[in-house]
Design a protein around this motif. Structure first.
Motif, PDB file in Angstrom:
ATOM      1  N   ASN A  53      86.675  20.947  66.940  1.00 29.84           N
ATOM      2  CA  ASN A  53      86.300  19.607  67.396  1.00 29.84           C
ATOM      3  C   ASN A  53      85.808  18.709  66.263  1.00 29.84           C
ATOM      4  N   TYR A  93      91.099  26.282  71.253  1.00 32.05           N
ATOM      5  CA  TYR A  93      91.436  24.970  71.798  1.00 32.05           C
ATOM      6  C   TYR A  93      90.940  23.864  70.882  1.00 32.05           C
ATOM      7  N   PHE A  94      91.548  22.692  71.080  1.00 27.88           N
ATOM      8  CA  PHE A  94      91.222  21.513  70.292  1.00 27.88           C
ATOM      9  C   PHE A  94      90.578  20.484  71.218  1.00 27.88           C
ATOM     10  N   LYS A  95      89.390  20.015  70.827  1.00 31.11           N
ATOM     11  CA  LYS A  95      88.675  19.055  71.661  1.00 31.11           C
ATOM     12  C   LYS A  95      88.288  17.845  70.813  1.00 31.11           C
ATOM     13  N   GLY A  96      89.161  16.836  70.833  1.00 30.14           N
ATOM     14  CA  GLY A  96      88.883  15.615  70.089  1.00 30.14           C
ATOM     15  C   GLY A  96      88.875  15.799  68.586  1.00 30.14           C
ATOM     16  N   ALA A  97      89.553  16.820  68.080  1.00 37.15           N
ATOM     17  CA  ALA A  97      89.577  17.064  66.637  1.00 37.15           C
ATOM     18  C   ALA A  97      90.585  16.146  65.955  1.00 37.15           C
ATOM     19  N   SER A 108      86.836  27.119  69.185  1.00 37.26           N
ATOM     20  CA  SER A 108      86.913  25.675  69.400  1.00 37.26           C
ATOM     21  C   SER A 108      87.043  24.918  68.079  1.00 37.26           C
ATOM     22  N   THR A 115      94.608  22.094  74.629  1.00 36.51           N
ATOM     23  CA  THR A 115      93.942  20.883  74.152  1.00 36.51           C
ATOM     24  C   THR A 115      93.046  20.313  75.243  1.00 36.51           C
ATOM     25  N   GLU A 116      91.930  19.731  74.795  1.00 36.81           N
ATOM     26  CA  GLU A 116      91.048  18.961  75.673  1.00 36.81           C
ATOM     27  C   GLU A 116      90.661  17.699  74.915  1.00 36.81           C
ATOM     28  N   GLY A 117      90.774  16.563  75.575  1.00 39.72           N
ATOM     29  CA  GLY A 117      90.548  15.323  74.848  1.00 39.72           C
ATOM     30  C   GLY A 117      91.727  15.027  73.943  1.00 39.72           C
ATOM     31  N   THR A 159      93.317  15.033  70.588  1.00 43.95           N
ATOM     32  CA  THR A 159      93.285  15.594  69.241  1.00 43.95           C
ATOM     33  C   THR A 159      94.456  15.027  68.448  1.00 43.95           C
TER      34      THR A 159
END
Length: 460
Positions: free
Chosen positions: A69, A88-92, A67, A111-113, A115
């Motif tokens: 982030n 995965y990328f979460k708000g990075a 992860s 991706t989540e959020g 980025t």
């Protein structure tokens, strides 16, 4: 956390021990704890942001997806690495470029959020099991993929995304509704087994070229921007194309030979504003898919005929706008053929008869040999009717006696009567036989018209 793909999806990457030799593995470090590795290897600046990171020759033997982030002030680069799972990328937020080079990802990158990649998300000469992008700001991206199982782009803002394939791609999914930016896919002549394009493309432009496909499906797609398919070829001559319930707008199809595909179906698609350059059409192009599962069922056949007529009408109109006379007439013929099938002999007898005669005798003005054949066929039938009725004085038909002078006179009469503007012979035609004279003139005039029509079909 692990991103799971559908159960029918088969991973494409082997275990790292099958990729690298024992000698090569001596130069790799195996990482089993990402949290500890990040703490030991990723430094922070005075603002608490992660500095530039260069990670090389690492095998990430993790049981969950890696992860990202945090806030990264510099570049983040993986070179010659292996990932047992995905990441995965979460708000990075990446102020520098994020790069993956000469690496293997035995999982999904997703991706989540939201980025943000200020300098782009870059992939060079890497093999990835799957990529799934749903949201984020990606900047200018370049991907060079050696092999990839599944690529899904369902959202995100791109300055541009350049994808170059150096190996096969199992499945490509583009869901346009939440995508903004220009996407260029250069297949390099490589195979994409399954291509699916859908959604409303308001902010997305898509260019795909030099690709070999197993199946191309464009469904529920609305193009409001730029869309181009160029040099698309089938896989071993067995590729399928399905365009369904879509509005292609000002799309451009270029350098495509549909003759080499197994089947091409265009079902309820708006095509009138499309441009077709160097596209070869053939009889494997269908105007509807309704017949495929219920062939022979009357209601389904009626739907198939109506939809096909509309498809061919739009293609005819599109060709007319481009000045493509040859294909315009080809699709006019196909349109009329489908229109004929929608008519009833009871309700539309004369209209259906006119279309049938036009098809048989001239292929709607496209054939030269048909009117030449039928002008003599019809005239011969009518002439023999006169001959066997003893209308001509001085000679008759006989299989026992042959007279060259009588044959010459009869043949002269045969050719004379084929002329529709000859003077009326009241000694020969009288009473009901005048109807035969009228039929001779009508049939000859109609066939001469079709001959002239066929010879001038390429002239505006």
């Amino acid at each position: 956390m692990t991103k799971k793909l559908p159960p029918l999806y088969h991973p494409i990457i082997m275990n790292y021990k099958e990729i690298y030799s024992k000698q090569e593995l001596e130069n790799f470090e195996i990482v089993t704890d990402w949290t500890k590795f990040a703490k030991d290897n990723i430094e922070k600046d005075v603002f608490g942001r992660n500095k530039s990171v260069f990670i090389e020759r690492k095998i990430f033997e993790l049981d969950v997806d890696l992860s990202f982030n945090g806030d990264y002030a510099g570049e983040f680069v993986f070179i010659n690495c292996y990932f047992k799972k995905g990441f995965y990328f979460k708000g990075a937020k990446f102020s520098g470029a994020f790069s993956l080079a000469s690496s293997y990802v035995n999982g999904t990158i997703y991706t989540e959020g939201v980025t943000t990649f200020d300098r782009g998300f870059l992939i060079f000469d890497s093999t990835v099991d799957g990529i799934l992008l749903t949201k984020g700001q990606f900047g200018s991206c370049t991907w060079s993929l050696k092999k990839i199982g599944r690529l899904t782009i369902a959202g995100g803002i791109f300055d541009n995304l350049d994808i170059n394939l150096k190996g096969e791609l199992g499945q490509l999914n583009i869901e346009a509704r939440k995508i903004t930016g220009d996407i260029f896919i250069d297949g390099g002549g490589k195979l994409i087994e399954d291509v699916n394009i859908s959604g409303i493309a308001r902010g997305m432009s898509l260019f795909m070229y030099n690709i070999e496909i197993g199946q191309l499906a464009i469904k529920l797609f609305v193009n409001e921007n730029r869309f181009k398919l160029s040099n698309i070829k089938p896989q071993n001559g067995k590729g399928n194309v399905l365009l369904s319930h879509s509005q292609l707008g000002k799309a451009e199809l270029s350098s495509i030979n549909f003759k080499k595909f197994n089947v091409v179906i265009i079902d309820e698609v708006n095509l009138v504003d499309c441009t077709f350059n160097n596209v070869l059409w053939s009889n494997n192009v269908f105007g509807s898919s309704a017949h495929l599962s219920h062939l022979g069922v009357k209601d389904v056949d009626d739907v198939f005929n109506l939809r096909s007529r509309e498809t061919f009408r739009q293609l005819k109109y599109a060709m007319s706008k481009q000045g493509d006379i040859i294909n315009e007439q080809k699709f006019h013929s196909l349109e009329m053929g489908m229109y004929y099938k929608t008519l009833s002999w009871k309700k539309d007898f004369w209209t259906k008869m006119v279309i049938l005669l036009s098809h048989l005798t001239s292929d709607f003005g496209q054939s030269l040999w048909r009117p030449l054949l039928f002008i003599f066929l019809f005239h011969t039938v009518l002439f023999l009717l006169l001959l066997f009725s003893n209308i001509f004085q001085g000679f008759e038909f006989s299989v026992k006696e042959f007279s060259s002078s009588a044959f010459g006179e009869g043949f002269n009469y045969y050719l004379y009567l084929i002329n529709p503007i000859r003077p009326f012979d009241k000694d020969l035609f009288h009473g009901g036989w005048i109807a035969i004279d009228i039929l001779m003139r009508i049939s000859a005039s109609y066939m001469i018209y079709n001959i002239v029509r066929a010879t001038r079909r390429f002239i505006r």
